[in-house]
Design a protein around this motif. Structure first.
Motif, short mmCIF file in Angstrom:
data_model
loop_
_atom_site.label_atom_id
_atom_site.label_comp_id
_atom_site.label_asym_id
_atom_site.label_seq_id
_atom_site.Cartn_x
_atom_site.Cartn_y
_atom_site.Cartn_z
N PHE A 196 0.84 -1.20 0.00
CA PHE A 196 0.00 0.00 0.00
C PHE A 196 0.87 1.25 0.00
O PHE A 196 0.60 2.22 -0.72
CB PHE A 196 -0.91 0.03 1.23
N GLY A 197 1.91 1.24 0.83
CA GLY A 197 2.79 2.41 0.95
C GLY A 197 3.56 2.70 -0.31
O GLY A 197 3.94 3.84 -0.57
N LEU A 198 3.80 1.68 -1.13
CA LEU A 198 4.56 1.87 -2.37
C LEU A 198 3.70 2.42 -3.51
O LEU A 198 4.22 2.82 -4.54
CB LEU A 198 5.19 0.53 -2.79
N ARG A 199 2.39 2.40 -3.31
CA ARG A 199 1.44 3.02 -4.25
C ARG A 199 1.57 2.48 -5.68
O ARG A 199 1.58 3.22 -6.65
CB ARG A 199 1.62 4.54 -4.23
N LYS A 200 1.66 1.17 -5.77
CA LYS A 200 1.65 0.49 -7.06
C LYS A 200 0.46 -0.46 -7.11
O LYS A 200 0.02 -0.98 -6.07
CB LYS A 200 2.95 -0.31 -7.25
N PRO A 201 -0.10 -0.74 -8.30
CA PRO A 201 -1.21 -1.69 -8.39
C PRO A 201 -0.81 -3.06 -7.86
O PRO A 201 0.32 -3.52 -8.07
CB PRO A 201 -1.50 -1.74 -9.90
N ILE A 202 -1.72 -3.72 -7.16
CA ILE A 202 -1.46 -5.00 -6.51
C ILE A 202 -2.31 -6.09 -7.14
O ILE A 202 -3.51 -5.91 -7.36
CB ILE A 202 -1.78 -4.92 -5.00
N LEU A 203 -1.68 -7.22 -7.44
CA LEU A 203 -2.42 -8.42 -7.79
C LEU A 203 -2.22 -9.41 -6.64
O LEU A 203 -1.10 -9.88 -6.41
CB LEU A 203 -1.92 -9.04 -9.09
N ALA A 204 -3.29 -9.70 -5.90
CA ALA A 204 -3.25 -10.65 -4.79
C ALA A 204 -3.87 -11.96 -5.27
O ALA A 204 -5.01 -11.97 -5.75
CB ALA A 204 -4.01 -10.11 -3.58
N ALA A 205 -3.13 -13.05 -5.16
CA ALA A 205 -3.59 -14.34 -5.68
C ALA A 205 -3.44 -15.40 -4.60
O ALA A 205 -2.38 -15.55 -4.00
CB ALA A 205 -2.79 -14.73 -6.92
N GLY A 206 -4.51 -16.15 -4.36
CA GLY A 206 -4.47 -17.22 -3.36
C GLY A 206 -5.83 -17.82 -3.15
O GLY A 206 -6.79 -17.51 -3.87
N SER A 207 -5.95 -18.71 -2.16
CA SER A 207 -7.25 -19.30 -1.83
C SER A 207 -8.23 -18.21 -1.42
O SER A 207 -7.81 -17.13 -0.98
CB SER A 207 -7.08 -20.31 -0.69
N PRO A 208 -9.54 -18.46 -1.56
CA PRO A 208 -10.52 -17.46 -1.14
C PRO A 208 -10.24 -16.95 0.27
O PRO A 208 -10.05 -17.74 1.20
CB PRO A 208 -11.85 -18.23 -1.21
N ASP A 209 -10.18 -15.64 0.40
CA ASP A 209 -9.84 -15.01 1.68
C ASP A 209 -10.65 -13.72 1.78
O ASP A 209 -10.31 -12.72 1.15
CB ASP A 209 -8.34 -14.72 1.74
N ALA A 210 -11.73 -13.77 2.56
CA ALA A 210 -12.64 -12.63 2.63
C ALA A 210 -11.96 -11.37 3.14
O ALA A 210 -12.24 -10.27 2.66
CB ALA A 210 -13.83 -12.98 3.52
N ASP A 211 -11.03 -11.52 4.08
CA ASP A 211 -10.36 -10.35 4.64
C ASP A 211 -9.45 -9.69 3.62
O ASP A 211 -9.45 -8.46 3.47
CB ASP A 211 -9.54 -10.74 5.88
N LEU A 212 -8.65 -10.50 2.93
CA LEU A 212 -7.74 -9.96 1.94
C LEU A 212 -8.51 -9.34 0.78
O LEU A 212 -8.19 -8.24 0.32
CB LEU A 212 -6.81 -11.06 1.43
#
Length: 234
Positions: A196-212
């Motif tokens: 978040f602090g680096l201010r670049k687009p994020i691709l988060a990949a993994g098992s279903p995770d409601a919090d993430l």
């Protein structure tokens, strides 16, 4: 130790769970360790004035386990540590910084989706690259070869923290690998907040995770995907 000090000096203490104890997805399940540790966990926390963790899922799990309320204080980042984002010419470079765990936090599912994308868009290293830097980054090499995307992937040696931050600040996007295990839900690592602090687009990949997924959506910082088709569609 905290419990002993609290008793010795008659002071309240608060148990802070940045990660679960016996509920961690990487926790060894060799008998009798789980039985002993569950007893030790309950005994230790019985003397805690309060319990804190980092996400709704972990708070719910701990509350059910301990039979008491659990509060949430999320991880964060120090803006003064973050270099300014940089745009540079050349291929689209995505960076993953952090530790890989085979079968738990590894890029296999991401690579499966990347292969679909590679075939669809005829991707080459001149247009697209993924760089892995950190502990066990070499694990990415074998998995990339298995999925037919080794030409798009580079596994780099560990670098000083400031150098890794600068590398990420120059990236076009950042890759966050969630845990490939339902037990890993709610483990919102400090790496996410650094991203978040680096201010670049994020691709988060993994098992279903409601919090993430909720965190990525709420901050409007990127996309969360739970399978290879999601990777290919981003």
């Amino acid at each position: 130790k905290h419990l002993e000090l609290a008793k010795e000096f008659n002071l309240p203490w608060v148990a802070e769970y940045r990660d679960p104890w016996t509920g961690m997805h990487t926790y060894p399940k060799y008998w009798p360790l789980p039985v002993m540790d569950r007893w030790l966990e309950r005994r230790t926390l019985a003397g805690a004035r309060g319990v804190i963790t980092i996400s709704k899922t972990l708070a719910r799990q701990l509350s059910e386990k301990l039979g008491r309320p659990v509060d949430i204080i999320e991880n964060g980042f120090d803006p003064d540590d973050m270099p300014p984002p940089v745009s540079q010419p050349g291929p689209f470079v995505m960076v993953h910084a952090g530790t890989l765990y085979r079968g738990q936090r590894d890029p296999g599912m991401f690579f499966a989706g990347l292969k679909i994308l590679k075939d669809k868009l005829k991707l080459s290293a001149a247009r697209f690259q993924v760089q892995f830097v950190g502990v066990r980054s070499e694990m990415a090499t074998g998995l990339a070869e298995k999925h037919g995307v080794s030409d798009l992937v580079a596994a780099l040696k560990r670098e000083p923290y400031d150098d890794v931050l600068r590398r990420q600040s120059r990236a076009a996007a950042l890759l966050l690998l969630g845990v490939n295990d339902p037990m890993g839900g709610g483990v919102l690592t400090g790496k996410l907040f650094e991203y978040f602090g680096l201010r670049k687009p994020i691709l988060a990949a993994g098992s279903p995770d409601a919090d993430l997924e909720e965190m990525i959506r709420r901050t409007r910082t990127g996309h969360f995907v739970a399978d290879k088709w999601g990777v290919a569609d981003v």
